[in-house]
Design an enzyme around this catalytic site. Sequence first.
Site, PDB file in Angstrom:
ATOM      1  N   HIS A 165       0.918  -3.634   6.217  1.00 54.03           N
ATOM      2  CA  HIS A 165      -0.302  -3.546   7.041  1.00 54.03           C
ATOM      3  C   HIS A 165      -1.531  -4.088   6.329  1.00 54.03           C
ATOM      4  CE1 HIS A 165      -0.275   0.042   4.577  1.00 54.03           C
ATOM      5  NE2 HIS A 165      -1.577   0.131   4.752  1.00 54.03           N
ATOM      6  N   GLU A 166      -1.348  -4.635   5.112  1.00 59.07           N
ATOM      7  CA  GLU A 166      -2.530  -5.147   4.405  1.00 59.07           C
ATOM      8  C   GLU A 166      -2.504  -6.670   4.408  1.00 59.07           C
ATOM      9  OE1 GLU A 166      -3.989  -2.051   1.110  1.00 59.07           O
ATOM     10  OE2 GLU A 166      -3.695  -4.020   0.249  1.00 59.07           O
ATOM     11  N   CYS A 197     -13.662   1.248  24.496  1.00 61.56           N
ATOM     12  CA  CYS A 197     -13.336   2.655  24.733  1.00 61.56           C
ATOM     13  C   CYS A 197     -14.528   3.538  24.343  1.00 61.56           C
ATOM     14  CB  CYS A 197     -12.072   3.054  23.960  1.00 61.56           C
ATOM     15  SG  CYS A 197     -12.314   3.238  22.184  1.00 61.56           S
ATOM     16  N   ARG A 210      -3.162  -3.285  -7.210  1.00 61.38           N
ATOM     17  CA  ARG A 210      -2.466  -3.791  -6.036  1.00 61.38           C
ATOM     18  C   ARG A 210      -1.542  -4.951  -6.403  1.00 61.38           C
ATOM     19  NH1 ARG A 210      -3.083  -0.026  -3.134  1.00 61.38           N
ATOM     20  NH2 ARG A 210      -3.802  -0.054  -0.975  1.00 61.38           N
ATOM     21  N   CYS A 259       0.840  -1.208   0.000  1.00 62.82           N
ATOM     22  CA  CYS A 259       0.000   0.000   0.000  1.00 62.82           C
ATOM     23  C   CYS A 259       0.874   1.257   0.000  1.00 62.82           C
ATOM     24  CB  CYS A 259      -0.905  -0.038   1.226  1.00 62.82           C
ATOM     25  SG  CYS A 259      -1.819   1.471   1.562  1.00 62.82           S
ATOM     26  N   HIS A 260       0.261   2.382  -0.373  1.00 64.00           N
ATOM     27  CA  HIS A 260       0.981   3.663  -0.409  1.00 64.00           C
ATOM     28  C   HIS A 260       1.601   4.030   0.924  1.00 64.00           C
ATOM     29  CE1 HIS A 260      -0.067   5.073  -4.404  1.00 64.00           C
ATOM     30  NE2 HIS A 260      -1.134   4.327  -4.234  1.00 64.00           N
ATOM     31  N   THR A 261       0.912   3.701   2.003  1.00 60.33           N
ATOM     32  CA  THR A 261       1.407   4.093   3.321  1.00 60.33           C
ATOM     33  C   THR A 261       2.754   3.431   3.613  1.00 60.33           C
ATOM     34  OG1 THR A 261      -0.875   4.281   3.985  1.00 60.33           O
ATOM     35  CG2 THR A 261       0.742   4.326   5.746  1.00 60.33           C
ATOM     36  N   CYS A 319      -6.999  -2.729   4.212  1.00 55.97           N
ATOM     37  CA  CYS A 319      -6.767  -1.279   4.122  1.00 55.97           C
ATOM     38  C   CYS A 319      -7.562  -0.670   2.978  1.00 55.97           C
ATOM     39  CB  CYS A 319      -5.271  -0.978   3.987  1.00 55.97           C
ATOM     40  SG  CYS A 319      -4.944   0.788   3.837  1.00 55.97           S
ATOM     41  N   CYS A 362     -10.658   3.827  17.318  1.00 55.72           N
ATOM     42  CA  CYS A 362     -10.477   3.241  18.656  1.00 55.72           C
ATOM     43  C   CYS A 362      -9.312   3.922  19.367  1.00 55.72           C
ATOM     44  CB  CYS A 362     -10.204   1.748  18.511  1.00 55.72           C
ATOM     45  SG  CYS A 362      -9.804   0.916  20.052  1.00 55.72           S
ATOM     46  N   ARG A 419      -3.687   3.453  20.650  1.00 54.42           N
ATOM     47  CA  ARG A 419      -3.161   4.449  19.697  1.00 54.42           C
ATOM     48  C   ARG A 419      -1.730   4.881  19.976  1.00 54.42           C
ATOM     49  NH1 ARG A 419      -6.266   6.857  16.019  1.00 54.42           N
ATOM     50  NH2 ARG A 419      -5.284   8.871  15.729  1.00 54.42           N
ATOM     51  N   CYS A 476     -11.462  -2.082  20.047  1.00 52.70           N
ATOM     52  CA  CYS A 476     -11.414  -2.744  21.364  1.00 52.70           C
ATOM     53  C   CYS A 476     -12.814  -3.057  21.872  1.00 52.70           C
ATOM     54  CB  CYS A 476     -10.649  -1.880  22.369  1.00 52.70           C
ATOM     55  SG  CYS A 476     -11.582  -0.451  22.998  1.00 52.70           S
ATOM     56  N   CYS A 486     -15.251   3.367  20.699  1.00 55.65           N
ATOM     57  CA  CYS A 486     -15.776   2.088  20.218  1.00 55.65           C
ATOM     58  C   CYS A 486     -17.252   1.907  20.583  1.00 55.65           C
ATOM     59  CB  CYS A 486     -14.951   0.920  20.760  1.00 55.65           C
ATOM     60  SG  CYS A 486     -13.452   0.606  19.807  1.00 55.65           S
TER      61      CYS A 486
HETATM   62  N1  LIG Z   1      -8.132   7.418   5.017  1.00 61.70           N
HETATM   63  C1  LIG Z   1      -7.563   6.213   5.080  1.00 61.70           C
HETATM   64  O1  LIG Z   1      -7.733   5.477   6.038  1.00 61.70           O
HETATM   65  C2  LIG Z   1      -6.722   5.759   3.922  1.00 61.70           C
HETATM   66  C3  LIG Z   1      -6.442   4.405   3.740  1.00 61.70           C
HETATM   67  C4  LIG Z   1      -5.731   4.024   2.582  1.00 61.70           C
HETATM   68  C5  LIG Z   1      -5.301   4.969   1.702  1.00 61.70           C
HETATM   69  N2  LIG Z   1      -5.570   6.279   1.919  1.00 61.70           N
HETATM   70  C6  LIG Z   1      -5.168   7.347   0.988  1.00 61.70           C
HETATM   71  O2  LIG Z   1      -6.118   7.395  -0.057  1.00 61.70           O
HETATM   72  C7  LIG Z   1      -5.520   7.929  -1.220  1.00 61.70           C
HETATM   73  C8  LIG Z   1      -5.784   7.020  -2.401  1.00 61.70           C
HETATM   74  O3  LIG Z   1      -5.153   5.765  -2.211  1.00 61.70           O
HETATM   75  P1  LIG Z   1      -5.033   4.751  -3.443  1.00 61.70           P
HETATM   76  O4  LIG Z   1      -4.336   3.531  -2.937  1.00 61.70           O
HETATM   77  O5  LIG Z   1      -6.344   4.572  -4.094  1.00 61.70           O
HETATM   78  O6  LIG Z   1      -4.038   5.611  -4.375  1.00 61.70           O
HETATM   79  P2  LIG Z   1      -3.731   5.576  -5.956  1.00 61.70           P
HETATM   80  O7  LIG Z   1      -2.513   6.383  -6.137  1.00 61.70           O
HETATM   81  O8  LIG Z   1      -3.738   4.166  -6.442  1.00 61.70           O
HETATM   82  O9  LIG Z   1      -4.962   6.317  -6.592  1.00 61.70           O
HETATM   83  C9  LIG Z   1      -5.044   7.700  -6.694  1.00 61.70           C
HETATM   84  C10 LIG Z   1      -5.720   8.016  -8.012  1.00 61.70           C
HETATM   85  O10 LIG Z   1      -5.930   9.430  -8.099  1.00 61.70           O
HETATM   86  C11 LIG Z   1      -5.821   9.780  -9.443  1.00 61.70           C
HETATM   87  N3  LIG Z   1      -5.632  11.229  -9.607  1.00 61.70           N
HETATM   88  C12 LIG Z   1      -4.482  11.950  -9.548  1.00 61.70           C
HETATM   89  N4  LIG Z   1      -4.733  13.236  -9.803  1.00 61.70           N
HETATM   90  C13 LIG Z   1      -6.058  13.356 -10.021  1.00 61.70           C
HETATM   91  C14 LIG Z   1      -6.903  14.436 -10.351  1.00 61.70           C
HETATM   92  N5  LIG Z   1      -6.432  15.663 -10.479  1.00 61.70           N
HETATM   93  N6  LIG Z   1      -8.223  14.188 -10.503  1.00 61.70           N
HETATM   94  C15 LIG Z   1      -8.714  12.935 -10.350  1.00 61.70           C
HETATM   95  N7  LIG Z   1      -7.948  11.872 -10.046  1.00 61.70           N
HETATM   96  C16 LIG Z   1      -6.641  12.078  -9.897  1.00 61.70           C
HETATM   97  C17 LIG Z   1      -4.637   8.962  -9.957  1.00 61.70           C
HETATM   98  O11 LIG Z   1      -4.682   8.836 -11.363  1.00 61.70           O
HETATM   99  C18 LIG Z   1      -4.880   7.621  -9.241  1.00 61.70           C
HETATM  100  O12 LIG Z   1      -5.593   6.697 -10.032  1.00 61.70           O
HETATM  101  C19 LIG Z   1      -4.048   8.114  -0.877  1.00 61.70           C
HETATM  102  O13 LIG Z   1      -3.827   9.443  -0.475  1.00 61.70           O
HETATM  103  C20 LIG Z   1      -3.849   7.176   0.288  1.00 61.70           C
HETATM  104  O14 LIG Z   1      -2.761   7.563   1.105  1.00 61.70           O
HETATM  105  C21 LIG Z   1      -6.271   6.687   3.001  1.00 61.70           C
HETATM  106 ZN   LIG Z   2      -2.823   1.103   3.505  1.00 59.00          ZN
HETATM  107 ZN   LIG Z   3     -11.750   1.117  21.266  1.00 57.16          ZN
END
Ligand SMILES: NC(=O)c1ccc[n+]([C@@H]2O[C@H](COP(=O)([O-])OP(=O)(O)OC[C@H]3O[C@@H](n4cnc5c(N)ncnc54)[C@H](O)[C@@H]3O)[C@@H](O)[C@H]2O)c1
Ligand SMILES: [Zn+2]
Ligand SMILES: [Zn+2]
Length: 369
Positions: free
Chosen positions: A62-63, A95, A362, A40-42, A169, A106, A110, A92, A98
């Site tokens: 984490h996935e 909390c 992925r 994943c990106h993270t 994730c 949760c 943390r 949990c 939760c």
């Molecule tokens: N909130 C959470 O818990 C959580 C969990 C996982 C991931 N994320 C975040 O979510 C986001 C997306 O994750 P992902 O795995 O799908 O990423 P990804 O990079 O696979 O997808 C992002 C998409 O956005 C598109 N994009 C870029 N510029 C754009 C624009 N101007 N207009 C429209 N689309 C555009 C890209 O082409 C790409 O397909 C990331 O920032 C990631 O860190 C958040």
């Molecule tokens: Zn992730």
């Molecule tokens: Zn909790």
Amino acid sequence: MRMRAAVLEEFGQPLVVQELDLAEPKAGEVLVRLVACGVCHTDMYTASGVDPSGYAPTVLGHEGAGVVEAIGEGVSDLAVGDHVVTLFSPQCRECVHCVSPKTNICLAIRDQQGQGHLPDGTTRLSRDGEPIRHFMGTSTFAEYTVMAQIALAKVSPEAPLDRACLFACGLSTGLGAAMYTAKVQEGATVVVFGAGMVGLGAVAGARLQGAERIVCVDLSDERLAMARHQGATDTLIGGADTVDRILEMTGGFGADYTIEATGLVSVMRQAVESARMGWGLATMCGVAGKGETLDIVPRLLITGRRVAGSSFGGVKGRDQVPLLVQRYLDGDIDVDAFLSHRITLDQVNDGFELMEAQDGIRSVIEFGS
Ligand SMILES: NC(=O)c1ccc[n+]([C@@H]2O[C@H](COP(=O)([O-])OP(=O)(O)OC[C@H]3O[C@@H](n4cnc5c(N)ncnc54)[C@H](O)[C@@H]3O)[C@@H](O)[C@H]2O)c1
Ligand SMILES: [Zn+2]
Ligand SMILES: [Zn+2]
């Protein structure tokens, strides 16, 4: 025990796969044998060193999905042989958060999780007697991991674990953003910005909620084709005119729900501006860069638009990940479409490269392969 794991030794450098020691699970902990883990990106973000809260050395990942191999004292909800999905966002069930239906964040572990420790403040990972910190409470780029039981969702043994891991994730984040954070209503118009794992999940979630019109915006035609496959009724190539085009498509008003899944603050702003006057809800999933801010003209809010943020899609992991996996088993979500590359643990850095090149949605590490 000894096991192989991918260690972030130094920021900005490739992960190094090596043997580490893993201690037995203590009270409230579980030993999991990983079967599959998405990249994943993270993980890449932390490996790059850009994340100010990152640390090294640590075992990323984490996935994950796997099988319970042993349980510590007092573990009652899980038994040896159970199939589990790892939760960086634990539940949990006790909390103040939760017990509220309003949030999935949760509070139980943390602080310790953020410091790379298990809930008792120590680590089970070590190398030559030196403790190695855990990552996100999961550390699943490894053959085995020890985790808090509150951070494991027990899923149907019928779900193939190489698909189930995606619910740890990205997929749950997208599905949940539509289903649990936004709570998209039947017949609604939804705009999803971004068609990566998260955005595609949001498209599928909006479809499951019975949305009538689902517009997906991305820069890639290939990804927009995947969005149509997941249920998007309209697709747009994103650009400076995106808000105008969405207003045109919606009789000048904007969408009932917009969901941002790009991590770009400029796109978050578009998501707010294309939400409908009166009741439009803009939900942010993307993780923006450090110090970046989201600009909103306050008049947009006074005239009835609302903005929400969504961590892990608002999904209460132990309760709801099993339900989402069941919907996959029932044929409601095409998860196979997201699994683009299968790699080995030794190829984990290739997984980062594929992600950087936006090659596929992925890459999934299969252990023992
Ligand atoms: N909130 C959470 O818990 C959580 C969990 C996982 C991931 N994320 C975040 O979510 C986001 C997306 O994750 P992902 O795995 O799908 O990423 P990804 O990079 O696979 O997808 C992002 C998409 O956005 C598109 N994009 C870029 N510029 C754009 C624009 N101007 N207009 C429209 N689309 C555009 C890209 O082409 C790409 O397909 C990331 O920032 C990631 O860190 C958040
Ligand atoms: Zn992730
Ligand atoms: Zn909790």
